[in-house]
Design a protein around this motif. Structure first.
Motif, mmCIF file in Angstrom:
data_model
loop_
_atom_site.group_PDB
_atom_site.id
_atom_site.type_symbol
_atom_site.label_atom_id
_atom_site.label_comp_id
_atom_site.label_asym_id
_atom_site.label_seq_id
_atom_site.Cartn_x
_atom_site.Cartn_y
_atom_site.Cartn_z
ATOM 1 N N TRP A 129 44.915 49.554 34.800
ATOM 2 C CA TRP A 129 45.858 49.672 35.913
ATOM 3 C C TRP A 129 45.147 49.361 37.237
ATOM 4 C CZ3 TRP A 129 46.175 52.672 40.302
ATOM 5 C CH2 TRP A 129 47.407 52.648 40.981
ATOM 6 N N GLU A 130 43.944 49.874 37.362
ATOM 7 C CA GLU A 130 43.181 49.634 38.595
ATOM 8 C C GLU A 130 42.832 48.152 38.754
ATOM 9 O OE1 GLU A 130 40.045 52.448 38.019
ATOM 10 O OE2 GLU A 130 41.176 54.072 38.983
ATOM 11 N N LYS A 131 42.522 47.518 37.621
ATOM 12 C CA LYS A 131 42.191 46.093 37.668
ATOM 13 C C LYS A 131 43.398 45.266 38.123
ATOM 14 C CE LYS A 131 40.770 42.290 34.680
ATOM 15 N NZ LYS A 131 40.672 41.829 33.300
ATOM 16 N N ILE A 132 44.553 45.571 37.572
ATOM 17 C CA ILE A 132 45.762 44.824 37.940
ATOM 18 C C ILE A 132 46.101 45.052 39.408
ATOM 19 C CG2 ILE A 132 48.219 44.500 37.450
ATOM 20 C CD1 ILE A 132 47.570 45.609 34.587
ATOM 21 N N THR A 133 45.989 46.304 39.821
ATOM 22 C CA THR A 133 46.276 46.648 41.218
ATOM 23 C C THR A 133 45.328 45.911 42.158
ATOM 24 O OG1 THR A 133 46.959 48.815 40.421
ATOM 25 C CG2 THR A 133 46.600 48.592 42.788
ATOM 26 N N LYS A 134 44.074 45.816 41.735
ATOM 27 C CA LYS A 134 43.085 45.097 42.547
ATOM 28 C C LYS A 134 43.500 43.623 42.701
ATOM 29 C CE LYS A 134 39.423 43.114 40.894
ATOM 30 N NZ LYS A 134 38.272 42.887 40.023
ATOM 31 N N GLN A 165 45.514 26.374 43.091
ATOM 32 C CA GLN A 165 44.514 26.382 42.023
ATOM 33 C C GLN A 165 43.288 27.204 42.432
ATOM 34 O OE1 GLN A 165 46.258 25.219 39.234
ATOM 35 N NE2 GLN A 165 44.402 24.158 38.657
ATOM 36 N N ALA A 166 43.024 27.237 43.745
ATOM 37 C CA ALA A 166 41.823 27.913 44.207
ATOM 38 C C ALA A 166 41.999 29.432 44.265
ATOM 39 C CB ALA A 166 41.440 27.384 45.588
ATOM 40 N N SER A 167 43.240 29.907 44.214
ATOM 41 C CA SER A 167 43.451 31.353 44.325
ATOM 42 C C SER A 167 42.822 32.080 43.134
ATOM 43 C CB SER A 167 44.952 31.673 44.340
ATOM 44 O OG SER A 167 45.624 30.889 45.292
ATOM 45 N N ARG A 168 42.236 33.225 43.430
ATOM 46 C CA ARG A 168 41.623 33.979 42.323
ATOM 47 C C ARG A 168 42.659 34.429 41.306
ATOM 48 N NH1 ARG A 168 37.718 38.694 43.942
ATOM 49 N NH2 ARG A 168 37.618 38.854 41.675
ATOM 50 N N ILE A 169 43.834 34.797 41.796
ATOM 51 C CA ILE A 169 44.854 35.263 40.836
ATOM 52 C C ILE A 169 45.353 34.124 39.954
ATOM 53 C CG2 ILE A 169 45.614 37.322 42.095
ATOM 54 C CD1 ILE A 169 48.009 35.655 43.094
ATOM 55 N N VAL A 170 45.086 32.890 40.372
ATOM 56 C CA VAL A 170 45.438 31.747 39.522
ATOM 57 C C VAL A 170 44.319 31.441 38.525
ATOM 58 C CG1 VAL A 170 45.905 29.254 39.528
ATOM 59 C CG2 VAL A 170 46.987 30.737 41.230
ATOM 60 N N GLN A 171 43.094 31.686 38.948
ATOM 61 C CA GLN A 171 41.950 31.340 38.104
ATOM 62 C C GLN A 171 41.601 32.405 37.072
ATOM 63 O OE1 GLN A 171 38.871 30.721 41.002
ATOM 64 N NE2 GLN A 171 39.154 28.502 40.998
ATOM 65 N N PHE A 176 45.480 40.061 32.928
ATOM 66 C CA PHE A 176 45.848 40.877 31.766
ATOM 67 C C PHE A 176 46.847 41.959 32.146
ATOM 68 C CE2 PHE A 176 44.503 42.377 27.440
ATOM 69 C CZ PHE A 176 44.476 41.123 26.866
ATOM 70 N N GLY A 177 47.810 41.558 32.954
ATOM 71 C CA GLY A 177 48.866 42.487 33.351
ATOM 72 C C GLY A 177 50.127 41.704 33.665
ATOM 73 N N PRO A 178 51.205 42.422 34.051
ATOM 74 C CA PRO A 178 52.501 41.753 34.259
ATOM 75 C C PRO A 178 52.573 41.025 35.597
ATOM 76 C CG PRO A 178 52.729 44.102 34.646
ATOM 77 C CD PRO A 178 51.304 43.887 34.219
ATOM 78 N N VAL A 179 51.620 40.156 35.838
ATOM 79 C CA VAL A 179 51.543 39.442 37.117
ATOM 80 C C VAL A 179 51.532 37.939 36.846
ATOM 81 C CG1 VAL A 179 50.203 39.098 39.225
ATOM 82 C CG2 VAL A 179 50.220 41.355 38.111
ATOM 83 N N LEU A 180 52.543 37.278 37.391
ATOM 84 C CA LEU A 180 52.724 35.843 37.177
ATOM 85 C C LEU A 180 52.415 35.100 38.470
ATOM 86 C CD1 LEU A 180 53.977 33.568 35.313
ATOM 87 C CD2 LEU A 180 56.136 34.059 36.453
ATOM 88 N N THR A 181 51.748 33.944 38.347
ATOM 89 C CA THR A 181 51.615 33.084 39.524
ATOM 90 C C THR A 181 52.449 31.827 39.297
ATOM 91 O OG1 THR A 181 49.696 31.873 38.682
ATOM 92 C CG2 THR A 181 49.258 33.875 39.942
ATOM 93 N N VAL A 182 53.033 31.323 40.370
ATOM 94 C CA VAL A 182 53.881 30.142 40.265
ATOM 95 C C VAL A 182 53.358 29.048 41.177
ATOM 96 C CG1 VAL A 182 56.242 29.271 40.289
ATOM 97 C CG2 VAL A 182 55.824 31.718 39.983
ATOM 98 N N GLN A 183 53.181 27.862 40.610
ATOM 99 C CA GLN A 183 52.823 26.683 41.389
ATOM 100 C C GLN A 183 53.848 25.593 41.077
ATOM 101 O OE1 GLN A 183 48.660 27.205 39.630
ATOM 102 N NE2 GLN A 183 48.268 25.855 41.361
#
Lengths: 522, 293, 297
Positions: free
Chosen positions: A384-389, A425-431, A435-442
């Protein structure tokens, strides 16, 4: 006059189209306003709500304390060290689990080696098959109990443990059972032989299913097993140990020992183990690969991923949106092959985003035991902490973010379905794998562009393609450097279907005919 | 004073260079080592390839991989067959080179023949291994699901010291038959055939960059071959456990696949014929699609 | 062409999997009671048989107004649905109950007639007092790609309806594919339908959950595009309370609160009513029920 012209004439001039459905709309209870540029809004906060529908837990049998399953019996660890397993939805302790130390690992490996040498390799392959069939059947018989325990221990919704994890676990045993006496057909031109003892280390996201993925092919190919479940989700593996006892599997053929990373490394480095099968993070996978250097151990690694899920403008959009949801919100996004990087062709971006947000509003987040829950609890506090981060990183990187407006319980670890856009592509959340319910859209414009972006990652586990055009599917499937391609679907699994990654997503395949090879020498 | 008699013609000595991207450059480092025969006579100056040479080779190999892997299987089959044709035509040259590097004449001839036959063997596999190792998977839902092998990518190859031609060919053949590109480090003590084999490749329709051949110090280059982050797999054939371990440890940097084969330095051509060697450098891709209207 | 079949591709397996997921919703206790009552209020109680008579029509009208005497707060149904020649009888029987009269028209159920006759059929029903007209589209023409013909016919019937609401029956069981169903939905809505409806009840399969989902998604896209709300009516083949609730789950999660109303969602059914009532009574008493205690009309 052409048909085309006639249509326009008819449609626009000759026929008086009724202007509105005004008379009916007058009686509407909550008609959204559509003034100016404001978009029509669908209200999913309905007066009619689903009452809670919790799955009963009265029929499950759990012990207060679980010992190590070695040589057919449950034995206490040599050093009496135990750790708690926690229900992540309630933060309540469920049971105590033994931690296997060095001498315990040695015992388990000895039991497995002896069983391989003196028992398992001696009995006819057709008899080996029967044991596996038997295990499959008992899993089916106890499926409800296993599903409830899986959900309590790991936080995943009962709908998924009931409809996916447990049935698939049984199916894996059933599938590989039949291979036991047909291995010569699996490796053409060779006479395959078992490797010996397989050390297997599995993750917390699909605890029983991963145990089945590992144990079933190992046993079918004549190997014996020392398996370690993840420390946060040991219970169903230990229930599987009880099932294995009930199935009368010869002692030592399967040993299930519990513990954390230290226990795992004892298994990896044990000299009498002939094969390591690991599913988990790429970081740990690399440590294991390095540890195995210079040894004769074979290995399969199923590691991380950051799958591209690609929506073309000619896709069936409503089904694609459902695929996006299955891709990233299945099992709280705790899936190595999750479709975490969404690529949408620019021409349909607005449409897809609107539908996606609407769909996210209908996802029920909460009590994993409730049959209506779509997204359960995050597996552990650490996760949970990792996803929140990562959420914070995404916001800091300037991404736009939408979270569904659902309420979440006050106790336990929860994360609302989340989507980021205006990311690159350079965003960390894209790279990086969240492992959580977080989607990135490009967005993308051309096939060449999206192929380049999709492959621009160290990972290569899976990918999704959504288009109505068949030839484009084959083109894209060929271009994507990933082990599993879901075209017009996502996150589908089957025991007959090989699974595994390219590049840093792993080595080797599990499932299907191909899943036999890593357990054989030939 | 040296006098040249009328009948005596000065022999043209061959310059042995590297083979990178379909060209024969000297090493960028300018370094060389002297290759001598058993009696200590100079045979040739051989390029001592550098990490930068390897880097350059990797760049062209990555580019070549894309196109090579998309060639039709039939086309790859014919090209591998063409290599055999070219080798056959120049077999005396290879026999001579093996001999001056100290290989017994009879053995040298056999080695060249086996190398040619091995290429023919793999040429035949180029459009067959896919059928043998692919599958249609009967999943329990309304999906068409199939798995097929695809090349892993760019493979770095450490060729054996002995079998300097046969081992080299036996390691290149399954790798490129399967659609991969490769960078290969030739036998350090017997490098001549490797360079000449580059000439064979160059005249046999193998696109530039698909096979790149370096000569030089294994001790120096082994870390480069196994740490480069764009290498997908390493194929080790020199048979030294410590070196293999070093490669395996380095491979973990980016989860490279590592395959090793002991038959390369000591085995016969027949023992090197194995479709499973192709499969060591293949990834299985599985594709799902719904069945519906 | 204005209308293209491939404009909105539909993937069959995806639709059916989505439906399976709706069906995994568990509706219990108060939530179930509320849903059953809502479903009753959405019923178009239907009799469309050759042997229909004034007596039969009066019977279903009585049931429509008071579906069951056994419980206090059972709502009336939304409408009764009859042939045009029974509209007057139904209208009289229903009085000021608030229950609407719907009439099939346009050469129901095949629709194989001239536009002139279809319009006369419609005007007759409207003149007799029908509040709602359930028309059929020309499926043969549709399948031949004559989308403009289908559009014009619907638009003409809409005009003939005047104040009456128009429900457009696509007869999805004859349309072969979800993609056709989607296109027919779009044409119907563009041409002025107030409701789109799956089936006549004379062709198998009649209403199904996946077909209804495709139509609900068409309605959603139309709403996104125009802000206008179009109603949905699955008809035929829905017999059990459990199924009815699955439809409501689908409406709730596809179109939300505004459509969970008889104004925008109807069930075309006859035997469904009693099953809803039986389940309602079961929830109230805790006992499973027998049909002997519910009137068969």
């Amino acid at each position: 006059m052409s048909k085309k012209n006639k249509l326009i004439l008819n449609g626009k001039k000759k026929i008086n189209r009724p202007k509105t459905n005004a008379s009916l709309q007058k009686t509407s209870v909550s008609l959204p306003k559509t003034k100016g540029k404001q978009k029509p809004v669908i209200n999913f906060k309905t007066d009619w709500q689903y009452a809670s529908a919790p799955e009963s837990i009265s029929h499950i049998q759990l012990k207060k304390r679980y010992e190590l399953f070695i040589n057919g019996t449950f034995v206490a660890p040599d050093k009496p060290v135990y750790f708690d397993t926690i229900n992540p939805a309630t933060e309540q302790k469920i049971a105590e689990i033994a931690e296997a130390g060095e001498s315990d690992v040695n015992k388990a490996v000895k039991a497995a080696a002896d069983a391989q040498k003196y028992v398992w390799s001696k009995i006819p392959a057709s008899e080996r098959a029967k044991y596996l069939f038997r295990i499959a059947r008992i899993i089916q018989e106890k499926s409800r109990e296993l599903a409830v325990i899986e959900t309590m221990d790991g936080g995943k919704p009962i709908r998924e443990s009931r409809d996916i994890d447990i049935p698939l676990a049984a199916a894996h045993f059933f599938y590989y059972a039949g291979w036991a006496d047909k291995l010569n057909y699996a490796v053409p031109g060779k006479t395959p032989q078992p490797l010996g003892v397989a050390g297997q280390i599995i993750p917390w996201n699909f605890p029983l299913l991963m145990a089945a993925w590992k144990i079933a092919p190992a046993l079918a190919t004549g190997n014996t097993v020392v398996l370690k479940p993840a420390e946060t989700t040991s219970l169903t593996a230990l229930k599987l140990a009880e099932i294995i006892q009930e199935a009368d599997l010869p002692p030592g053929v399967v040993n299930i020992i519990t513990g954390a990373g230290k226990t795992g490394s004892l298994i990896v480095n044990h000299p009498d183990i002939n094969k390591i099968a690991f599913t988990g993070s790429t970081d740990v996978g690399k440590i294991i690969q390095r540890s195995l250097a210079g040894t004769a151990k074979k290995y399969t690694l199923e590691l991380g991923g950051k799958a591209a899920n690609i929506i073309f403008e000619d896709a069936s959009i409503d089904q694609a949106v459902e695929g996006i949801v299955n891709g990233i919100f299945f099992n709280q996004g705790h899936v190595c092959c999750a479709g975490s990087r969404l690529f949408v062709q620019e021409s349909v971006f607005d449409k897809v985003m609107r539908k996606l947000k609407d769909r996210m509003e209908t996802l029920v987040v909460g009590d994993p035991l409730d049959k209506n829950t779509d997204i359960g609890a995050i597996n552990s506090k650490a996760q949970w902490e990792k996803i929140t981060k990562y959420q914070a990183i995404g916001l800091k990187e300037g991404g736009e973010c939408y979270q569904s407006s659902c309420s979440v319980p006050s106790q336990g670890y929860w994360f609302r379905p989340t989507v980021f856009w205006n990311v690159s592509q350079a965003s960390r959340i894209v790279q990086e794998e969240i492992f959580g319910p977080v989607l990135t859209v490009q967005t993308f414009r051309t096939v060449a562009e999206v192929v380049e972006k999709a492959n621009n990652t160290p990972y290569g586990l899976s990918g999704g393609i959504w288009t109505d055009k068949g030839s484009k599917i084959f083109k894209m499937a060929g271009e994507l450097r990933a082990g599993v391609i879901w075209a017009n679907t996502f996150n589908k699994f089957d025991p007959t279907s090989p699974f595994g990654g390219y590049k840093e997503s792993g080595v080797g395949r599990e499932g299907g005919l191909h899943g036999l090879m890593p357990y054989l020498k030939y | 004073m040296v006098t040249i008699e009328k009948s005596e013609r000065l022999k043209i000595l061959k310059t042995y260079k590297l083979y990178i991207g379909g060209e024969f450059p000297r090493t960028e480092s300018g370094r060389y080592f002297s290759l001598k025969d058993a009696d200590g006579n100079q045979i040739a100056n051989v390029c001592s390839g550098s990490r930068k040479d390897f880097r350059n080779a990797m760049v062209v190999a990555r580019t070549a991989f894309g196109k090579w892997s998309k060639r039709t299987a039939y086309n790859r089959s014919q090209i591998v067959y063409r290599i055999a044709e070219m080798l056959e035509a120049r077999k005396n040259q290879f026999t001579d080179e093996l001999t001056i590097q100290g290989v017994d004449k009879v053995k040298a001839e056999r080695e060249v023949h086996e190398a040619i036959d091995l290429l023919i063997y793999y040429a035949g596999w180029a459009d067959k291994y896919q059928q043998l190792f692919s599958s249609v998977n009967p999943v329990a839902a309304s999906y068409f699901n199939f798995s097929l092998p695809e090349p892993t990518g760019v493979v770095s190859i450490i060729a054996p010291e002995e079998n300097s031609l046969l081992g080299l060919v036996a390691m290149i053949a399954p790798v490129i038959t399967g659609g991969n590109a490769c960078v290969i480090l030739a036998s350090e003590s017997k490098p001549l055939c490797a360079v000449t084999f580059g000439e064979v490749l160059n005249s046999s329709d193998v696109p530039g960059g698909v096979v790149n051949i370096l000569t030089g110090s294994r001790k120096e280059l082994l870390p480069q071959f196994s740490t480069h982050m764009d290498v997908n797999a390493v194929f080790y054939g020199a048979g030294i456990p410590e070196e293999l371990k070093e490669i395996q440890m380095n491979a973990a940097l980016n989860v490279k696949r590592v395959a090793d084969s002991n038959v390369m330095h000591s085995g016969t051509g027949k023992e090197m014929q194995d479709p499973y060697l192709i499969m060591n450098f293949q990834e299985t891709k599985t594709i799902w699609h719904p069945i519906g209207i | 062409m204005k209308y293209q079949l491939d404009k909105h591709p539909i993937d069959q397996v995806g639709v059916e999997e989505r439906v399976a997921r709706f069906n995994s919703r568990s509706i219990k206790k108060q939530s179930k009671v509320q849903a059953i009552k809502l479903a009753i209020s959405m019923l178009d109680l239907t009799t469309l048989e050759g042997k229909d008579s004034a007596g039969k029509v009066r019977q279903i009208c009585a049931k429509a107004v008071r579906p069951w005497e056994g419980m206090e707060d059972v709502p009336s149904v939304a409408a009764v649905c009859v042939y045009p020649n029974h509209v007057k009888t139904a209208k009289r029987a229903l009085g000021d109950s608030g229950v609407k009269v719907a009439s099939v028209a346009t050469a129901f159920p095949s629709g194989n007639s001239t536009l002139k006759i279809k319009l006369e059929d419609t005007r007759f029903a409207v003149n007799e007092g029908a509040d709602e007209i359930d028309m059929v589209i020309s499926r043969g023409r549709f399948l031949c790609g004559e989308y403009d013909f289908v559009f014009d016919e619907i638009a003409a019937v809409k005009e003939a309806c005047g104040e009456a609401h128009l429900k457009v029956i696509l007869e999805t069981g004859e349309l072969d594919s979800y993609q056709n169903i989607r296109l027919a939905s779009d044409i119907a809505m563009d041409a002025g339908a107030d409701f789109i409806k799956t089936s006549t009840g004379k062709i198998e399969p009649a209403a199904t959950l996946p077909v209804t989902l495709v139509m609900l998604e068409a309605i959603r896209d139309y709403f996104y595009r125009t802000g206008k709300m179009i109603g949905m009516k699955p008809a035929g083949g829905i017999r059990k309370e459990k199924e009815a609730l699955q439809y409501l789950v689908m409406v709730k999660e596809t179109l939300g609160e505004a459509w969970l109303s008889p104004h925008y969602f109807r069930f075309g059914a006859s035997t469904l009513a009693n099953d809803l009532l039986m389940q309602l009574q079961k929830e109230a008493t805790g006992y499973y029920q027998s049909l002997d205690y519910f009137s068969i009309d």
